[in-house]
Design an enzyme around this catalytic site. Structure first.
Site, PDB file in Angstrom:
ATOM      1  N   CYS A   8      -2.830   8.662 -13.881  1.00  0.00           N
ATOM      2  CA  CYS A   8      -1.929   8.996 -14.970  1.00  0.00           C
ATOM      3  C   CYS A   8      -0.482   8.999 -14.518  1.00  0.00           C
ATOM      4  O   CYS A   8      -0.169   8.710 -13.365  1.00  0.00           O
ATOM      5  CB  CYS A   8      -2.281  10.349 -15.582  1.00  0.00           C
ATOM      6  SG  CYS A   8      -2.536  11.641 -14.364  1.00  0.00           S
ATOM      7  N   CYS A 275       1.335   6.911  -1.106  1.00  0.00           N
ATOM      8  CA  CYS A 275       0.272   5.954  -1.433  1.00  0.00           C
ATOM      9  C   CYS A 275       0.824   4.525  -1.391  1.00  0.00           C
ATOM     10  O   CYS A 275       1.677   4.159  -2.195  1.00  0.00           O
ATOM     11  CB  CYS A 275      -0.289   6.252  -2.824  1.00  0.00           C
ATOM     12  SG  CYS A 275      -1.482   5.029  -3.402  1.00  0.00           S
ATOM     13  N   ASP A 394      -3.369  -9.202  -5.760  1.00  0.00           N
ATOM     14  CA  ASP A 394      -2.833  -8.035  -5.061  1.00  0.00           C
ATOM     15  C   ASP A 394      -3.907  -7.266  -4.313  1.00  0.00           C
ATOM     16  O   ASP A 394      -3.640  -6.655  -3.282  1.00  0.00           O
ATOM     17  CB  ASP A 394      -2.094  -7.097  -6.021  1.00  0.00           C
ATOM     18  CG  ASP A 394      -2.902  -6.807  -7.265  1.00  0.00           C
ATOM     19  OD1 ASP A 394      -3.977  -6.208  -7.149  1.00  0.00           O
ATOM     20  OD2 ASP A 394      -2.455  -7.191  -8.360  1.00  0.00           O
ATOM     21  N   CYS A 431     -11.029   6.349  -2.643  1.00  0.00           N
ATOM     22  CA  CYS A 431      -9.825   7.156  -2.790  1.00  0.00           C
ATOM     23  C   CYS A 431     -10.210   8.489  -3.427  1.00  0.00           C
ATOM     24  O   CYS A 431     -10.947   8.512  -4.411  1.00  0.00           O
ATOM     25  CB  CYS A 431      -8.786   6.457  -3.667  1.00  0.00           C
ATOM     26  SG  CYS A 431      -7.306   7.464  -3.949  1.00  0.00           S
ATOM     27  N   CYS A 496      -0.134   6.772   3.082  1.00  0.00           N
ATOM     28  CA  CYS A 496      -1.568   6.998   2.955  1.00  0.00           C
ATOM     29  C   CYS A 496      -2.224   5.632   2.823  1.00  0.00           C
ATOM     30  O   CYS A 496      -2.004   4.911   1.846  1.00  0.00           O
ATOM     31  CB  CYS A 496      -1.902   7.856   1.736  1.00  0.00           C
ATOM     32  SG  CYS A 496      -3.704   8.088   1.538  1.00  0.00           S
ATOM     33  N   CYS A 499      -7.774   4.114   2.092  1.00  0.00           N
ATOM     34  CA  CYS A 499      -8.744   3.179   1.515  1.00  0.00           C
ATOM     35  C   CYS A 499      -8.887   1.894   2.332  1.00  0.00           C
ATOM     36  O   CYS A 499      -9.833   1.142   2.130  1.00  0.00           O
ATOM     37  CB  CYS A 499      -8.390   2.864   0.063  1.00  0.00           C
ATOM     38  SG  CYS A 499      -6.775   2.096  -0.159  1.00  0.00           S
TER      39      CYS A 499
END
EC number: 2.4.2.14
Length: 538
Positions: A8, A275, A394, A431, A496, A499
Site C-alpha cells: 500500500c 527495500c 524488471d 518477503c 534490504c 529476497c
C-alpha cells in the site's frame, strides 16, 4: 511483473495556522483535504484494491470522518463524475487528513480491510485513524499476546488491526503521552517494516518511518501547507518545489500538535535497510527516494545488463532493418531497456503494448491465465516478426506471466528468437516486509539454483539455461547481486536484499525464513503464507 504487488501507500496533508497557501485548493485552508485524492492518484501504483481518507475538521460533529471504498482512486472518489466527486469532497472537507491506497499482502479483498482504520472513542485524544504501509514480521506473536490478555478479541486477519490495538494500548487509561512517545513505545514491540500516517480527534498528526527505512516516506512544507506521502512524486505534482521535498529519515516521526510541526527521533536507527525493489519495480519512475532518482537507478540497471551481455550483436546494427531489437515489458522495464539498447547500439522498440485500462480482470476457465495476459499485453507483429528479441523485464517472481508472454511473442508477434534479460537477481526468498511473496514454493528460481553462488559464475549459467528452457526462452540472464547496489548508488549494507540473498535485516524476518525453508522441505508442504503458518510451526 504484473504478478508482483506491493502492500500500500500513505498520504497526509495539513494546513498549518497562517495565511492560505498558494498550493491549497481555491476553497481555502478548511478544505485542504481536497488534495488527498490527487496525492493518492500519484501513488496508485502501490495499491489498486481500495482507497480511502480520514479528514479532521474542528467544529463539526464528526471530528474525524473516514471514507473508503473498494477499487482504484478514481472509482473510490467518483472522479469521473464531477457532481458526485464534488459532493463527496465537500462532505469530507477539513484542514487535515490522511489517505491510503491498498493492495493486500495480508487480509482479504473486502471493505473491512480497506484503510484508514479508525478507532472511535468518547475522549478526543483516544479517537484516532491511521493508514499503514508495510508488514509486521512478528504479527503472529503480537496477535497471540493480545488474545492471551483479559478477554480480548481480534476481528480481522491483518497486522493493521494489531498496530491499531498497540497504539490504543499506549493511550489507554489516564496516560497522556505525546504521539512521538506513543510511537517510541510501540516501536519497541514490533519487528518489521512500516510507515504510518495518523491523525486524532484533537487535530494532532503523526507521520512515522520504521527505524530501518525499509518503507519510503517523503514530506514537504511550504508556507502553511504540510504534506507527506510514500513517494515524492505526489508532492511534486501538488506544486511543492524540488528543494522543499525531502525523505523522512528512518526512525524519525513528524508530529503536528497545537499548530506546531516537529521532526523527532522515536527509535534508534543503527543501520539502513531500504527495500531495493522500490527502485527496481514498485516506485513511480518520477519519484526520488533517499536521494536517488528511481529513473536513474533503472537506467543504471540497464547499463549493467549491457555490460554483461554475451550475445554477439556485431552484425545486428542495421539502421534500415535491424536483426536484433530490445523490447521492454511495459511499463517499469522501459528505463532499463532503453539504457541497455543505447549501450549495445541496437534499437529499443515498443514491440509489446500494455492495455492500461484492463485493471483487475476476473477471468475463469481453462485458458484463464492466457486470457489475462492477452487482456494486458498485445505483441506488435509488425515490429517483432522475424526478429531476435532481447526482452527486458524488471523481475521474475512466479513466472506465470512470463511463460504466457513468451508464448504470445512467438505465436502472435512472430519473434524468431527471444532472449530474456532480467534487471534483478533471481528471487530466492520470501518477503516478510510488505511484498506479496511469502513462501518459497511460489517462487520460480529456487528449484534451479541449489548450489549456485548468485555471482554470474558457471553454476549460475547452467541454471539459467535450464530456467530458459522451462520458460520457453532461447536464453535467460539475470543481474548478479553486486549490480544492485552499484545501480542504486547506495552501499550494499544500506539495502534490504533479503529476497535475493536470504539475509533478513530483522530477527523475526530471519526466523520466518527458517519456517519458510521448513515448509518448502516438508513432505506435505503447508498452504498459506509463511507468517500464517508461524503459529503452528514455531
Amino acid at each position: 511483473m504484473s504478478e508482483l504487488h506491493h502492500e500500500c501507500g500513505i498520504a497526509a496533508v495539513y494546513h498549518l495556522p497562517g495565511p492560505a497557501s498558494p498550493l491549497c485548493p481555491s476553497q481555502g485552508p478548511d478544505e485542504a483535504t481536497r488534495l488527498l485524492p490527487r496525492m493518492l492518484l500519484d501513488i496508485q501504483n502501490r495499491g489498486q484494491l481500495s482507497a480511502g481518507v480520514t479528514t479532521f475538521q474542528p467544529g463539526r460533529d464528526r471530528l474525524l470522518d473516514t471514507y473508503k471504498a473498494l477499487g482504484s482512486v478514481g472509482e473510490a472518489f467518483r472522479l469521473n463524475h464531477r457532481g458526485k466527486a464534488e459532493a463527496l469532497m465537500s462532505k469530507l472537507a477539513g484542514r487535515a487528513g490522511v489517505g491510503h491506497v491498498r493492495y493486500a499482502t495480508c487480509g482479504k479483498d473486502e471493505l473491512d480491510y480497506a484503510q484508514p482504520f479508525e478507532r472511535r472513542h468518547l475522549q478526543k485524544r483516544k479517537w484516532f485513524a491511521f493508514g499503514f504501509n508495510g508488514q509486521l514480521a512478528n504479527y503472529a506473536e503480537l496477535r497471540d499476546q493480545l488474545l492471551s490478555e483479559d478477554e480480548n478479541h481480534v476481528e480481522l486477519a491483518t497486522d493493521t488491526e494489531i498496530m491499531m490495538h498497540e497504539i490504543a494500548r499506549e493511550i489507554a487509561g489516564d496516560r497522556r503521552p505525546s504521539l512521538v512517545e506513543v510511537m517510541r513505545n510501540v516501536a519497541q514491540r514490533i519487528d518489521g517494516a512500516y510507515s504510518i500516517a495518523l491523525i486524532n480527534a484533537q487535530g494532532e498528526m503523526l507521520v512515522a518511518r520504521d527505524p530501518l527505512g525499509v518503507k519510503p516516506v517523503s514530506y514537504a512544507v511550504e508556507n502553511s501547507l504540510f504534506a507527506a506521502a510514500s513517494e515524492s512524486v505526489a508532492l511534486l505534482n501538488l506544486g511543492f518545489s524540488v528543494e522543499s521535498i525531502r525523505s523522512l529519515e528512518p526512525g524519525k516521526a513528524i508530529t503536528i500538535s497545537g499548530g506546531e510541526m516537529k521532526v523527532e527521533r522515536f527509535a534508534e536507527s543503527p543501520r539502513r535497510a531500504h527495500c531495493f525493489f522500490e527502485w527496481i519495480y514498485f516506485a513511480n519512475v518520477a519519484s526520488t527516494m533517499d536521494g536517488r532518482s528511481v529513473y536513474l537507478a533503472r537506467k543504471a540497471l540497464g547499463e549493467e545488463l549491457a555490460r554483461l551481455e554475451t550475445l554477439d550483436i556485431s552484425q545486428a546494427r542495421d539502421d534500415e532493418d535491424p536483426d536484433t531489437i530490445v523490447v521492454p515489458v511495459p511499463d517499469t522495464s522501459k528505463g532499463a531497456a532503453d539504457a541497455m539498447a543505447y549501450r549495445l547500439g541496437v534499437p529499443s522498440v515498443e514491440g509489446l503494448m500494455r492495455n492500461r485500462y484492463a485493471g483487475r480482470t476476473f477471468i475463469e476457465g481453462g485458458d484463464a491465465r492466457k486470457a489475462k495476459v492477452a487482456a494486458k499485453y498485445t505483441p506488435l507483429r509488425e515490429v517483432l516478426e522475424g526478429k531476435r528479441v532481447i526482452l527486458v523485464e524488471d523481475s521474475i517472481v512466479r513466472s506465470t506471466t512470463m511463460r504466457e508472454l513468451l508464448s504470445r511473442l512467438r505465436e502472435v508477434g512472430g519473434a524468431r528468437e527471444i532472449h530474456v534479460r532480467v534487471a534483478c537477481p533471481p528471487i530466492v526468498a520470501p518477503c516478510f516486509y510488505g511484498i506479496d511473496m511469502s513462501t518459497i514454493g511460489e517462487l520460480f528460481a529456487p528449484p534451479f539454483l541449489e548450489g549456485c553462488r548468485g555471482d554470474g559464475g558457471a553454476a549460475d549459467e547452467a541454471a539459467f539455461a535450464r530456467m530458459a528452457e522451462e520458460l520457453g526462452a532461447d536464453s535467460l540472464r539475470y543481474l548478479p547481486i553486486a549490480s544492485i547496489a552499484r545501480a542504486i548508488g547506495r552501499p550494499d549494507g544500506d539495502l534490504c536484499q533479503a529476497c535475493i540473498t536470504g539475509q533478513y535485516p530483522t530477527t523475526c524476518g530471519q526466523q520466518l525464513y527458517e519456517i519458510a525453508l521448513e515448509q518448502a522441505g516438508a513432505t506435505s508442504p503447508q498452504s498459506g503464507r509463511t507468517y500464517e503458518a508461524a503459529r503452528t510451526m514455531a
